[in-house]
Scaffold this active site. Structure first.
Site, PDB file in Angstrom:
ATOM      1  N   ARG A 139       0.697  -1.035   0.116  1.00  0.00           N
ATOM      2  CA  ARG A 139      -0.179   0.092  -0.322  1.00  0.00           C
ATOM      3  C   ARG A 139       0.951   1.111  -0.117  1.00  0.00           C
ATOM      4  O   ARG A 139       1.718   1.308   0.588  1.00  0.00           O
ATOM      5  CB  ARG A 139      -1.210  -0.042   1.309  1.00  0.00           C
ATOM      6  CG  ARG A 139      -1.819   1.330   1.389  1.00  0.00           C
ATOM      7  CD  ARG A 139      -2.746   1.163   2.712  1.00  0.00           C
ATOM      8  NE  ARG A 139      -3.427   0.206   2.608  1.00  0.00           N
ATOM      9  CZ  ARG A 139      -4.728   0.251   1.988  1.00  0.00           C
ATOM     10  NH1 ARG A 139      -5.049   1.303   1.207  1.00  0.00           N
ATOM     11  NH2 ARG A 139      -5.416  -0.899   1.652  1.00  0.00           N
ATOM     12  N   GLY A 196       1.395  10.871   4.883  1.00  0.00           N
ATOM     13  CA  GLY A 196       1.432  12.178   3.746  1.00  0.00           C
ATOM     14  C   GLY A 196       0.478  11.818   2.631  1.00  0.00           C
ATOM     15  O   GLY A 196      -0.676  11.189   2.928  1.00  0.00           O
ATOM     16  N   LYS A 213     -12.951   1.927  -0.053  1.00  0.00           N
ATOM     17  CA  LYS A 213     -12.808   2.294   1.356  1.00  0.00           C
ATOM     18  C   LYS A 213     -12.684   3.946   1.668  1.00  0.00           C
ATOM     19  O   LYS A 213     -11.989   4.507   1.235  1.00  0.00           O
ATOM     20  CB  LYS A 213     -11.631   1.638   1.872  1.00  0.00           C
ATOM     21  CG  LYS A 213     -11.934  -0.129   1.832  1.00  0.00           C
ATOM     22  CD  LYS A 213     -10.704  -0.541   2.383  1.00  0.00           C
ATOM     23  CE  LYS A 213     -11.020  -2.301   2.129  1.00  0.00           C
ATOM     24  NZ  LYS A 213      -9.783  -3.056   2.705  1.00  0.00           N
ATOM     25  N   ARG A 220       5.836  -1.013   7.796  1.00  0.00           N
ATOM     26  CA  ARG A 220       5.859   0.297   7.327  1.00  0.00           C
ATOM     27  C   ARG A 220       7.266   0.740   6.667  1.00  0.00           C
ATOM     28  O   ARG A 220       8.150   0.797   7.586  1.00  0.00           O
ATOM     29  CB  ARG A 220       5.195   1.315   8.071  1.00  0.00           C
ATOM     30  CG  ARG A 220       4.793   2.723   7.630  1.00  0.00           C
ATOM     31  CD  ARG A 220       4.121   3.444   8.441  1.00  0.00           C
ATOM     32  NE  ARG A 220       2.777   2.775   8.718  1.00  0.00           N
ATOM     33  CZ  ARG A 220       1.715   3.613   7.962  1.00  0.00           C
ATOM     34  NH1 ARG A 220       1.769   4.518   7.425  1.00  0.00           N
ATOM     35  NH2 ARG A 220       0.299   2.897   8.407  1.00  0.00           N
ATOM     36  N   ASP A 255      -7.591 -13.967  47.124  1.00  0.00           N
ATOM     37  CA  ASP A 255      -8.862 -14.384  47.922  1.00  0.00           C
ATOM     38  C   ASP A 255      -9.662 -15.570  47.102  1.00  0.00           C
ATOM     39  O   ASP A 255     -10.274 -16.440  47.456  1.00  0.00           O
ATOM     40  CB  ASP A 255      -9.521 -13.128  48.404  1.00  0.00           C
ATOM     41  CG  ASP A 255     -10.679 -13.629  48.975  1.00  0.00           C
ATOM     42  OD1 ASP A 255     -10.463 -14.188  50.222  1.00  0.00           O
ATOM     43  OD2 ASP A 255     -11.770 -13.362  48.743  1.00  0.00           O
TER      44      ASP A 255
END
Length: 550
Positions: A36, A40, A128, A232, A520
């Site tokens: 992808r 920026g 999207k 990335r 406990d």
């Protein structure tokens, strides 16, 4: 866009087209099948068409995607599609033109909408649309965004507001996934959950009869670190293995130094191997230095790379995001396993048995010299044991001039935002651990009871610790996570308040009482239970400055 804008990076510091393709070829060769180009803003880069066209020729690369602000999309998309662009995300945080100009600090709302319709016209399905939801700014538009998916093949993706430098993040501005979902379900109760892919970062839903769908990116409230396989590479060539991490490796510098492919693979594999199993919690992330999202690039202090990195953040942050690796790096990368697996540097922790994503917690031994338990100044000799009224050190703030216990007067201190995080570990042993994990204790759900006890303890700290001031907490969170390797429960308590005094005692009390409650709940099964590692992990705010355990 920050009010002051962003600094421009010299062109010489950015990856060249050839360098981008060299790195892409290397990652695809090792199993990455989706890249992808993001930002920026990638579409302002003059060679973007050439990059897409050459990526399309890489054998094994299945998907080339772009995330764009959409301003130039309608003009460029036909040529991008012809070059091989398969998918696209368009960032749009509002459907109100005036509000768009306020957020983006430019006009262009109608150009973005034109780009969305152009994408639909060219057959992209779904298109999207990324919307970061911020309280007080655009949460009132949730239903309007959902309505877009009725007649259009859109995947409207609601993203939880995430802390990055410059975006003025505040916990109160974050609208959680559950809150958004509740708002939408009140209008469309028939909303139905869709199946998720193994490495998906989104929770997807569809309203019956609608052409499109909606999704939620729950990075803050319900992380997906366990299945995340994203990497990335920034515009200036730095590798980030986690969006929320500030550790980076400059692949550009190694490329320009003539490093062979084997060395690059080793460097990348080592970086992936050091990836943490989970990013920090939302409060810890907010305290961590990490540049603005628009400038995710090189970081001033790179501990991973021996070569000197560029220290200027890129403006045109063209990123490559490697997804869905078919197999891990080859032999040169040592312990990196298939599917972007990680070497066993830390013990694995099994997820808590409840709905939603598991939380995991890791801590390192304290190495901060300032964390010494001694209260006195190093140069001041300890006062004698008698007489009792010896002059105290100026470090002992809860002792008066005659050596008696005294509550500190905070009336003159300025009010600031205070955050503290503490932890504890309860070693249950195999039998009790198994019963807790299976929720088969006769007393009930130990994790849920301990969580509630920790929250209640944080609010009652001033009643339990005599000299603590009462603090009106704005938020407290207790996480309990299962560590199968140690048959343990790891507890992390976070407290937040606005006032003249800190909340570290509240966080420590919360973690301690949660640990005691677990004891406990389990003591009928075994009394060979150990409570330990109760410690402050971090605190912010106050005159004494911030603290973070190394």
């Amino acid at each position: 866009m920050p009010e002051e804008g962003v600094p421009l990076t010299p062109k010489a510091d950015l990856l060249t087209t050839r360098e981008i393709l060299t790195l892409s070829r290397l990652f695809v060769k090792e199993g990455v099948d989706k890249i992808r180009l993001t930002g920026g803003e990638p579409l302002i880069r003059p060679d973007v068409l050439d990059i897409v066209a050459q990526l399309q020729q890489l054998d094994g690369l299945k998907t080339i995607a772009i995330t764009t602000n959409g301003i130039n999309l309608a003009r460029l998309l036909p040529r991008l599609q012809g070059a091989g662009l398969n998918a696209l995300n368009i960032s749009l945080d509002t459907l109100v033109p005036a509000k768009f100009e306020f957020i983006a600090r430019r006009k262009g709302f109608h150009k973005v909408m034109e780009g969305i319709h152009k994408a639909i016209e060219l057959g992209y399905d779904p298109v999207k649309v990324n919307c970061v939801v911020m309280r007080g700014l655009n949460e009132d538009e949730l239903l309007d965004f959902v309505a877009l998916s009725e007649g259009l093949p859109l995947d409207v993706r609601f993203i939880e507001y995430m802390p990055f430098d410059g975006n003025k993040w505040n916990f109160k501005k974050m609208v959680s996934y559950k809150e958004m979902l509740d708002t939408i379900q009140q209008r469309w109760p028939e909303l139905e959950k869709l199946p998720e892919e193994a490495s998906s970062t989104a929770k997807a839903f569809r309203i019956p009869g609608f052409r499109g769908q909606i999704s939620f990116i729950t990075s803050m409230s319900e992380h997906f670190c366990g299945s995340c396989n994203r990497l990335r590479i920034t515009a200036d060539g730095n590798l980030k293995v986690c969006l929320f991490g500030n550790s980076e490796v400059s692949l550009r510098d190694y490329l320009r130094a003539g490093a062979p492919e084997e060395e690059l693979l080793s460097i990348i594999g080592a970086a992936v191997g050091r990836k943490k199993r989970q990013h920090a919690g939302m409060f810890n992330i907010a305290q961590m230095k990490n540049r603005p999202m628009i400038l995710i690039g090189c970081f001033p202090e790179l501990r991973d790379a021996p070569l000197t990195p560029s220290r200027r953040p890129p403006w045109n942050s063209l990123h490559m995001q490697g997804l869905r690796a078919r197999e891990g790096f080859s032999g040169q990368t040592g312990a990196v396993r298939t599917g972007w697996g990680f070497p066993p540097v830390l013990r694995p922790i099994q997820p808590r048995l409840e709905a939603g994503s598991p939380r995991r917690f890791y801590s390192a031994p304290p190495q901060d010299p300032d964390s010494s338990p001694k209260c006195l100044h190093p140069e001041t000799p300890a006062p004698p044991a008698s007489p009792r009224r010896s002059p105290p050190s100026d470090q002992l703030t809860h002792v008066d001039s005659e050596g008696r216990a005294s509550m500190v007067d905070v009336g003159g201190k300025p009010s600031t935002e205070r955050v503290a995080v503490a932890s504890a570990v309860v070693l249950l042993g195999p039998k009790a651990f198994h019963l807790v994990r299976q929720n088969q204790l006769q007393k009930g759900d130990a994790l849920a009871v301990a969580q509630l006890a920790g929250i209640q303890a944080a609010k009652l700290t001033s009643q339990l610790i005599p000299l603590c001031h009462h603090v009106a907490l704005s938020h407290t969170e207790v996480q309990l996570d299962l560590d199968a390797a140690r048959h343990a429960v790891v507890i992390q308590a976070s407290c937040r308040a606005w006032g003249p005094t800190g909340v570290e005692m509240e966080a420590l009390t919360s973690a301690s009482v949660a640990a005691l409650t677990l004891y406990d709940m389990c003591k009928a099964v075994s009394r060979d239970i150990v409570l330990g590692e109760i410690r402050l992990l971090s605190k912010t705010g106050g005159q004494r400055g911030d603290f973070k355990r190394s």
